[in-house]
Design an enzyme around this catalytic site. Sequence first.
Site, short mmCIF file in Angstrom:
data_model
loop_
_atom_site.label_atom_id
_atom_site.label_comp_id
_atom_site.label_asym_id
_atom_site.label_seq_id
_atom_site.Cartn_x
_atom_site.Cartn_y
_atom_site.Cartn_z
N ASN A 39 7.58 -29.60 -21.12
CA ASN A 39 8.73 -29.66 -20.23
C ASN A 39 8.58 -28.75 -19.03
O ASN A 39 8.03 -27.64 -19.12
CB ASN A 39 10.01 -29.28 -20.97
CG ASN A 39 11.24 -29.40 -20.08
OD1 ASN A 39 11.57 -30.48 -19.62
ND2 ASN A 39 11.90 -28.28 -19.82
N GLY B 108 11.28 -27.34 -16.32
CA GLY B 108 12.71 -27.32 -16.01
C GLY B 108 13.13 -26.07 -15.27
O GLY B 108 12.45 -25.04 -15.32
N TYR C 65 15.97 -23.19 -14.95
CA TYR C 65 17.03 -22.51 -15.68
C TYR C 65 17.28 -21.17 -15.01
O TYR C 65 16.37 -20.55 -14.47
CB TYR C 65 16.62 -22.29 -17.15
CG TYR C 65 16.00 -23.51 -17.75
CD1 TYR C 65 16.77 -24.58 -18.19
CD2 TYR C 65 14.60 -23.63 -17.87
CE1 TYR C 65 16.20 -25.73 -18.71
CE2 TYR C 65 14.02 -24.76 -18.40
CZ TYR C 65 14.82 -25.81 -18.82
OH TYR C 65 14.25 -26.93 -19.34
N ARG C 66 18.51 -20.72 -15.09
CA ARG C 66 18.77 -19.43 -14.46
C ARG C 66 18.16 -18.32 -15.32
O ARG C 66 18.19 -18.36 -16.55
CB ARG C 66 20.26 -19.22 -14.27
CG ARG C 66 21.01 -18.82 -15.50
CD ARG C 66 22.50 -18.79 -15.23
NE ARG C 66 23.17 -17.77 -16.01
CZ ARG C 66 24.49 -17.72 -16.17
NH1 ARG C 66 25.25 -18.63 -15.61
NH2 ARG C 66 25.04 -16.74 -16.86
N MET D 113 21.55 -28.89 -24.17
CA MET D 113 21.11 -30.26 -23.95
C MET D 113 19.74 -30.34 -23.30
O MET D 113 19.15 -31.42 -23.20
CB MET D 113 22.12 -31.01 -23.05
CG MET D 113 23.53 -31.06 -23.61
SD MET D 113 24.40 -29.50 -23.26
CE MET D 113 25.97 -29.83 -24.07
N HIS D 114 19.21 -29.22 -22.80
CA HIS D 114 17.95 -29.24 -22.09
C HIS D 114 16.77 -29.14 -23.05
O HIS D 114 16.87 -28.61 -24.16
CB HIS D 114 17.90 -28.08 -21.08
CG HIS D 114 18.83 -28.28 -19.92
ND1 HIS D 114 19.13 -27.27 -19.03
CD2 HIS D 114 19.53 -29.36 -19.50
CE1 HIS D 114 19.97 -27.72 -18.11
NE2 HIS D 114 20.22 -28.99 -18.38
N GLU E 56 7.41 -34.51 -16.21
CA GLU E 56 7.84 -34.21 -14.84
C GLU E 56 6.67 -34.25 -13.86
O GLU E 56 6.85 -34.62 -12.70
CB GLU E 56 8.52 -32.84 -14.79
CG GLU E 56 9.90 -32.77 -15.40
CD GLU E 56 9.89 -32.64 -16.93
OE1 GLU E 56 10.97 -32.73 -17.54
OE2 GLU E 56 8.79 -32.44 -17.50
N GLU F 283 27.90 -19.45 -9.95
CA GLU F 283 27.23 -20.69 -10.33
C GLU F 283 27.51 -21.86 -9.39
O GLU F 283 28.35 -21.77 -8.48
CB GLU F 283 27.65 -21.07 -11.76
CG GLU F 283 26.73 -20.51 -12.82
CD GLU F 283 25.36 -21.18 -12.79
OE1 GLU F 283 25.16 -22.15 -12.04
OE2 GLU F 283 24.47 -20.73 -13.54
#
Length: 474
Positions: free
Chosen positions: A161, A163, A165-166, A182-183, A225, A274
């Site tokens: 993966n 992705g 993310y903070r 959910m990620h 990805e 955010e």
Amino acid sequence: MAYDDLRSFLNALEKEGQLLRISEEVSPEPDLAAAANAAGRIGEGAPALWFDNVSGFTDARIAMNVHGSWRNHAMALGLPKETSTREQVEEFARRWDDFPVTPVRREDAPWKANSVSGEDVNLFDVLPLFRLNDGDGGFYLDKAAVVSRDPDAPEDFDKQNLGIYRIEVIGTDRLALQPVPMHDIAQHLRKAEELGEDLPVAITLGNDPVVPIVAGMPMAYDQSEYEMAGALRGEPMPIATAPLTGFDVPWGSEVVIEGRIESRVRQIEGPFGEFTGHYSGGRRMPVVRIERISHRTNPIFESLYLGMPWTECDYLVGPNTCVPLLKQLRAEFPEVKAVNAMYTHGLLVIISTAKRYGGFAKAVGMRAMTTPHGLGYISQVILVDEDVDPFDLPQVMWAQSAKVNPSEDVVVIPNLSVVELAPASQPAGVTSKMIIDATTPVKPDVRGNFGTPTKDLPETAEWAERLRSELANR
């Protein structure tokens, strides 16, 4: 044109007048974030921002708002900067159909030029860190692409993966990372912790402009990805092998950080301003132990400002949320015409669809909520007819105001999952979700009085083009 790294994209932006260099000295706080915040308020043609004269830093190079306008977003996809939003979404959807495009591996990654490991690791020696909002709990890496692998299938390239993310900096060699349940990375971490193991990760900063787009896309668990990046670029994505983890990382990154998410270790992270336009509070989050940092000579630190929309974040996750939802819905419901998921990362989605029979539109809305993106984000869906453009808000508001009978057309489903950052969730991560059916009823649903709708006059489209031409030539 495809860009292999951030630097070549910044050069292209500058040639097109879409990069603004701030030469006078600025302070790291609040000037850097305030300037990027302001860029989101000056219109859809806002430029990327470059800072290299920042007080308190001896040798900082900071890029912000790189994707922060439709012009810059178009150029990231290799399109002319004048390409309209709708045309960008349509081209995005066309390129989606080219997936997958196998990446190409290169050995001469520029980030291999410098490295530190072990006790020599100090993130503050490499990056000019600063806070984005005055209530933030610390320094954040908010545009980093994180690579992780499924512990049950570590050799499966498609389950690797990438992705965004903070990530909060909590020490010279420690980070706190938020894996939304959910990620994919959250699934990887759950599997690793069930085995009692740490989860290796590679965190990449300052990437080519397509990497942040695909890293924020709601793709299927076993879709790569990197293969999607190749489809969007129109040529294979260049990748390289990270020296410590062996993971596949972008070839053109400015900085590659390798380490491990420590099994079952949690530390307070936050608060953080955010994408919802609100601060999220402090929560106990997994901790990353940094073991190696590799970086280019004179690395560029890329960051984005996020807060009250619109900001760079909204441009970055607009089309890349609309198109996956469109493709995933259309695979089961070919009647779906278009999806607008531009608002607050798709917490609200507008879908235009034809209907097979009465009640069909509500079924489309429920399916949208169970897509990979919908599980964590979609809390409200507005359904409109196929002849209503979901990107034209006056049309959508007309449909909602004229066709919705609240007692019949509004469905509220309690206790569904949503990202914990959603301010309205109670408790955090759980919310009621709403479907508003603003479509015209069809048999066997025969409610209302919709027998004779008005239509644009036949000559309207021709006159619209004529008026646009007249205005352009004034």
